[in-house]
Design a protein around this motif. Structure first.
Motif, mmCIF file in Angstrom:
data_model
loop_
_atom_site.group_PDB
_atom_site.id
_atom_site.type_symbol
_atom_site.label_atom_id
_atom_site.label_comp_id
_atom_site.label_asym_id
_atom_site.label_seq_id
_atom_site.Cartn_x
_atom_site.Cartn_y
_atom_site.Cartn_z
ATOM 1 N N GLY A 237 0.822 -1.202 0.000
ATOM 2 C CA GLY A 237 0.000 0.000 0.000
ATOM 3 C C GLY A 237 0.857 1.253 0.000
ATOM 4 O O GLY A 237 2.040 1.235 0.334
ATOM 5 N N VAL A 238 0.198 2.317 -0.436
ATOM 6 C CA VAL A 238 0.858 3.619 -0.503
ATOM 7 C C VAL A 238 0.060 4.553 0.401
ATOM 8 O O VAL A 238 -1.167 4.553 0.351
ATOM 9 C CB VAL A 238 0.868 4.104 -1.967
ATOM 10 N N VAL A 239 0.758 5.297 1.235
ATOM 11 C CA VAL A 239 0.041 6.218 2.133
ATOM 12 C C VAL A 239 0.363 7.663 1.746
ATOM 13 O O VAL A 239 1.459 7.946 1.257
ATOM 14 C CB VAL A 239 0.415 5.982 3.624
ATOM 15 N N PRO A 240 -0.596 8.579 1.943
ATOM 16 C CA PRO A 240 -0.343 9.977 1.577
ATOM 17 C C PRO A 240 0.917 10.515 2.271
ATOM 18 O O PRO A 240 1.130 10.268 3.462
ATOM 19 C CB PRO A 240 -1.603 10.698 2.068
ATOM 20 N N ASN A 241 1.718 11.208 1.492
ATOM 21 C CA ASN A 241 3.013 11.702 1.975
ATOM 22 C C ASN A 241 2.820 13.070 2.658
ATOM 23 O O ASN A 241 3.065 14.113 2.053
ATOM 24 C CB ASN A 241 3.945 11.800 0.755
ATOM 25 N N ILE A 242 2.354 13.030 3.902
ATOM 26 C CA ILE A 242 1.924 14.280 4.558
ATOM 27 C C ILE A 242 2.926 14.808 5.580
ATOM 28 O O ILE A 242 2.658 15.804 6.243
ATOM 29 C CB ILE A 242 0.551 14.102 5.263
ATOM 30 N N SER A 243 4.089 14.172 5.681
ATOM 31 C CA SER A 243 5.007 14.549 6.778
ATOM 32 C C SER A 243 5.393 16.036 6.735
ATOM 33 O O SER A 243 5.609 16.658 7.775
ATOM 34 C CB SER A 243 6.261 13.675 6.738
ATOM 35 N N LEU A 244 5.427 16.585 5.531
ATOM 36 C CA LEU A 244 5.854 17.987 5.378
ATOM 37 C C LEU A 244 4.910 18.979 6.068
ATOM 38 O O LEU A 244 5.323 20.091 6.396
ATOM 39 C CB LEU A 244 5.909 18.285 3.877
ATOM 40 N N VAL A 245 3.670 18.595 6.268
ATOM 41 C CA VAL A 245 2.732 19.577 6.834
ATOM 42 C C VAL A 245 2.610 19.472 8.358
ATOM 43 O O VAL A 245 1.910 20.269 8.975
ATOM 44 C CB VAL A 245 1.320 19.509 6.191
ATOM 45 N N GLU A 246 3.334 18.523 8.949
ATOM 46 C CA GLU A 246 3.284 18.412 10.422
ATOM 47 C C GLU A 246 3.731 19.721 11.056
ATOM 48 O O GLU A 246 4.751 20.299 10.673
ATOM 49 C CB GLU A 246 4.204 17.280 10.901
ATOM 50 N N GLY A 247 2.945 20.211 11.980
ATOM 51 C CA GLY A 247 3.329 21.428 12.700
ATOM 52 C C GLY A 247 3.057 22.723 11.952
ATOM 53 O O GLY A 247 3.411 23.810 12.425
ATOM 54 N N THR A 248 2.425 22.619 10.779
ATOM 55 C CA THR A 248 2.165 23.851 10.005
ATOM 56 C C THR A 248 0.774 24.416 10.273
ATOM 57 O O THR A 248 0.460 25.522 9.845
ATOM 58 C CB THR A 248 2.224 23.563 8.484
ATOM 59 N N ASN A 253 -6.275 14.416 7.695
ATOM 60 C CA ASN A 253 -6.937 13.238 8.213
ATOM 61 C C ASN A 253 -6.016 12.101 7.786
ATOM 62 O O ASN A 253 -4.907 11.994 8.280
ATOM 63 C CB ASN A 253 -8.361 13.157 7.636
ATOM 64 N N ARG A 254 -6.442 11.283 6.795
ATOM 65 C CA ARG A 254 -5.481 10.346 6.198
ATOM 66 C C ARG A 254 -4.551 11.123 5.266
ATOM 67 O O ARG A 254 -3.343 10.943 5.259
ATOM 68 C CB ARG A 254 -6.244 9.279 5.406
ATOM 69 N N GLY A 255 -5.161 12.003 4.486
ATOM 70 C CA GLY A 255 -4.396 12.880 3.615
ATOM 71 C C GLY A 255 -4.586 14.329 4.058
ATOM 72 O O GLY A 255 -5.158 14.588 5.120
ATOM 73 N N ILE A 256 -4.139 15.255 3.218
ATOM 74 C CA ILE A 256 -4.324 16.672 3.544
ATOM 75 C C ILE A 256 -5.757 17.059 3.159
ATOM 76 O O ILE A 256 -6.187 16.838 2.013
ATOM 77 C CB ILE A 256 -3.315 17.546 2.764
ATOM 78 N N LEU A 257 -6.488 17.612 4.084
ATOM 79 C CA LEU A 257 -7.889 17.964 3.826
ATOM 80 C C LEU A 257 -7.976 19.173 2.907
ATOM 81 O O LEU A 257 -7.272 20.170 3.126
ATOM 82 C CB LEU A 257 -8.594 18.264 5.146
ATOM 83 N N THR A 258 -8.835 19.075 1.899
ATOM 84 C CA THR A 258 -9.017 20.212 0.997
ATOM 85 C C THR A 258 -10.500 20.555 0.907
ATOM 86 O O THR A 258 -11.360 19.705 1.141
ATOM 87 C CB THR A 258 -8.514 19.892 -0.430
ATOM 88 N N ASP A 259 -10.784 21.794 0.509
ATOM 89 C CA ASP A 259 -12.183 22.199 0.324
ATOM 90 C C ASP A 259 -12.570 22.042 -1.153
ATOM 91 O O ASP A 259 -11.828 21.441 -1.941
ATOM 92 C CB ASP A 259 -12.408 23.627 0.852
ATOM 93 N N ASP A 260 -13.706 22.583 -1.536
ATOM 94 C CA ASP A 260 -14.173 22.402 -2.920
ATOM 95 C C ASP A 260 -13.250 23.048 -3.951
ATOM 96 O O ASP A 260 -13.395 22.822 -5.154
ATOM 97 C CB ASP A 260 -15.578 22.998 -3.081
#
Ligand SMILES: Cc1cc2nc3c(=O)[nH]c(=O)nc-3n(C[C@H](O)[C@H](O)[C@H](O)COP(=O)(O)OP(=O)(O)OC[C@H]3O[C@@H](n4cnc5c(N)ncnc54)[C@H](O)[C@@H]3O)c2cc1C
Length: 420
Positions: A237-248, A253-260
């Motif tokens: 499996g591949v997981v969203p690469n979200i480490s860069l946004v930690e602490g920002t 959630n699982r990935g970076i939440l986006t709006d419409d």
């Protein structure tokens, strides 16, 4: 206006093309950890199989970036996002200022903590560099165990098999491609791949990689059996690469939440592709949809909105089309619905490896699985996207020669938006 894009996959390309539709001149900088111009990630299995050349995977011209005023920083990593300062720090110590930022960092392979994992000859399969590393085994290794029978695991297995290596696939679930396929579709393909010479073990998992003097000798399974091998590919499996946004402060959630508008919880910062959670048309909620066309589309809509266009992304549905040694397959939308509100119908002709399944909810098509004949799968996608009431012609959808002609005239008109 200054744009910065982190990542140089298909979502980034969608964003460049989206931005340039609305803003022809402002500078765009792409920070790319991989040292290559954009390439077709799904094509790496064909490359490993020896069916195409490396030059075939680059799907944009050499001067693509220059022609669009894009500064491409290859082999460079974004190491920190500073939302308040509107800057991105890069691995070579630069500070890149931005007015609008897109995070398009994709996914990273999930690596289970397996005894014997750390050391030579354990591979993943998501990048061109992975192909180059695995290529070294060709002609040397005789047996390889692939852990994971999902899309990536099966693609790498088929490629290795094509190159003369004996492959064993170990899958924890009761079928291969458990997300996209149902038990019947999974069984048709498992049987076919086994007949082609691959070993596929279901409902089992690797518990240890056995090494002697550092070299891989075997994989031990949870049922206690052992498969001798010289290398292992981990593809669970591949997981969203979200480490860069930690602490920002950017919400995940699982990935970076986006709006419409593909914007994150921090104004001016957007996310798209395998790293993003965006609107799912069928579930009516946000989720990661890690497929190529969706990544492009999300990137494009992020680009529109970064450039100020304010165009809502209408959402996507999961869809996959893969051929396994002559048997084409397609899965669209919800292939394994959970709950009682779904009506599931299917047609199965085992002797011809033909299978069609449709999933309906409130008379609307919510998903389909096709094996053997996949012609006109696009019509099914159209029925889902256009939210067409299928009650009066649902049996027609199961016919293996199904086409537009099987639809009532008024539905055809709606689908084609022209007179039939
Ligand atoms: C073997 C394989 C087969 C596939 N087959 C199919 C298929 O048949 N159909 C389909 O629809 N999809 C398929 N996919 C999935 C598809 O490739 C992805 O959905 C798509 O590539 C996602 O694009 P992306 O731009 O979001 O991310 P990616 O393509 O993953 O690109 C992200 C880029 O960001 C870079 N990056 C990450 N962190 C940083 C950082 N800090 N700084 C700078 N750069 C960074 C990464 O190195 C990478 O180059 C397949 C994937 C694989 C691996």
């Amino acid at each position: 206006m200054e744009y910065v894009i982190i990542g140089n996959g298909v979502a980034a390309i969608g964003a460049v093309e989206g931005i340039r539709q609305w803003d022809a001149a402002s500078p765009i900088t792409i920070v790319s950890a991989e040292p290559y111009k954009v390439y077709g990630r799904p094509l790496i299995s064909h490359l490993l199989a020896g069916k195409i050349h490396e030059s075939d995977i680059f799907y944009r011209s050499d001067d693509y970036y220059d022609l669009r005023g894009v500064k491409l920083l290859l082999g460079m990593r974004a190491v920190q996002i500073l939302p308040d300062k509107r800057k991105v720090a890069s691995s070579d110590g630069r500070m890149l200022p931005f007015d609008r930022l897109l995070i398009a960092t994709g996914g990273i392979p999930f690596m289970p903590p397996l005894p014997g994992r750390d050391g030579p000859d354990v591979y993943t399969f998501t990048t061109l560099d992975d192909v180059r590393k695995i290529e070294v085994l060709i002609g040397k290794a005789k047996k390889i165990v692939v852990i994971g029978g999902g899309l990536i695991g099966l693609k790498v297995s088929e490629s290795l098999h094509d190159r003369g290596i004996r492959v064993t696939v170990v899958e924890l679930a009761d079928r291969i491609l458990s997300t996209a396929f149902d038990p019947i579709a999974g069984e048709i393909i498992r049987k076919h791949l086994t007949e082609m010479g691959m070993e596929i073990i279901l409902q089992n998992s690797a518990t240890e990689i056995v090494r002697e003097n550092g070299h891989i000798r075997a994989v031990i399974m949870s049922d206690g059996t052992r498969r001798d091998c010289e290398a292992v590919v981990i593809a669970i499996g591949v997981v969203p690469n979200i480490s860069l946004v930690e602490g920002t402060g950017i919400k995940t959630n699982r990935g970076i939440l986006t709006d419409d508008f593909m914007e994150t919880s921090v104004s001016g910062i957007y996310a798209a592709g395998d790293v993003a959670e965006a609107h799912d048309l069928l579930l009516g909620q946000r989720r990661v949809t890690p497929i190529w066309p969706v990544a492009y589309l999300q990137g494009q809509y992020a680009g529109f909105n970064m450039a100020g266009a304010k165009i809502a992304y209408r959402g996507s549905i999961p869809m996959n089309s893969i051929e396994f040694y002559g048997i084409p397959t397609v899965s669209i939308g919800l292939s394994n619905p959970v709950g009682e509100n779904y009506e599931v119908r299917h047609m199965y002709l085992p002797e011809r490896n033909l299978y069609r399944k449709i999933v309906l909810k409130d008379h609307l098509l919510a998903g389909a699985v096709l094996v053997g004949r996949i012609q006109r799968a696009g019509i099914l996608t159209g029925l889902i996207l256009n939210r067409i009431d299928c009650e009066s012609f649902k049996e027609e959808l199961l016919k293996d020669d199904f086409g537009l002609i099987n639809l009532p005239v008024e539905v055809r008109k709606k689908m084609l938006a022209v007179n039939p």
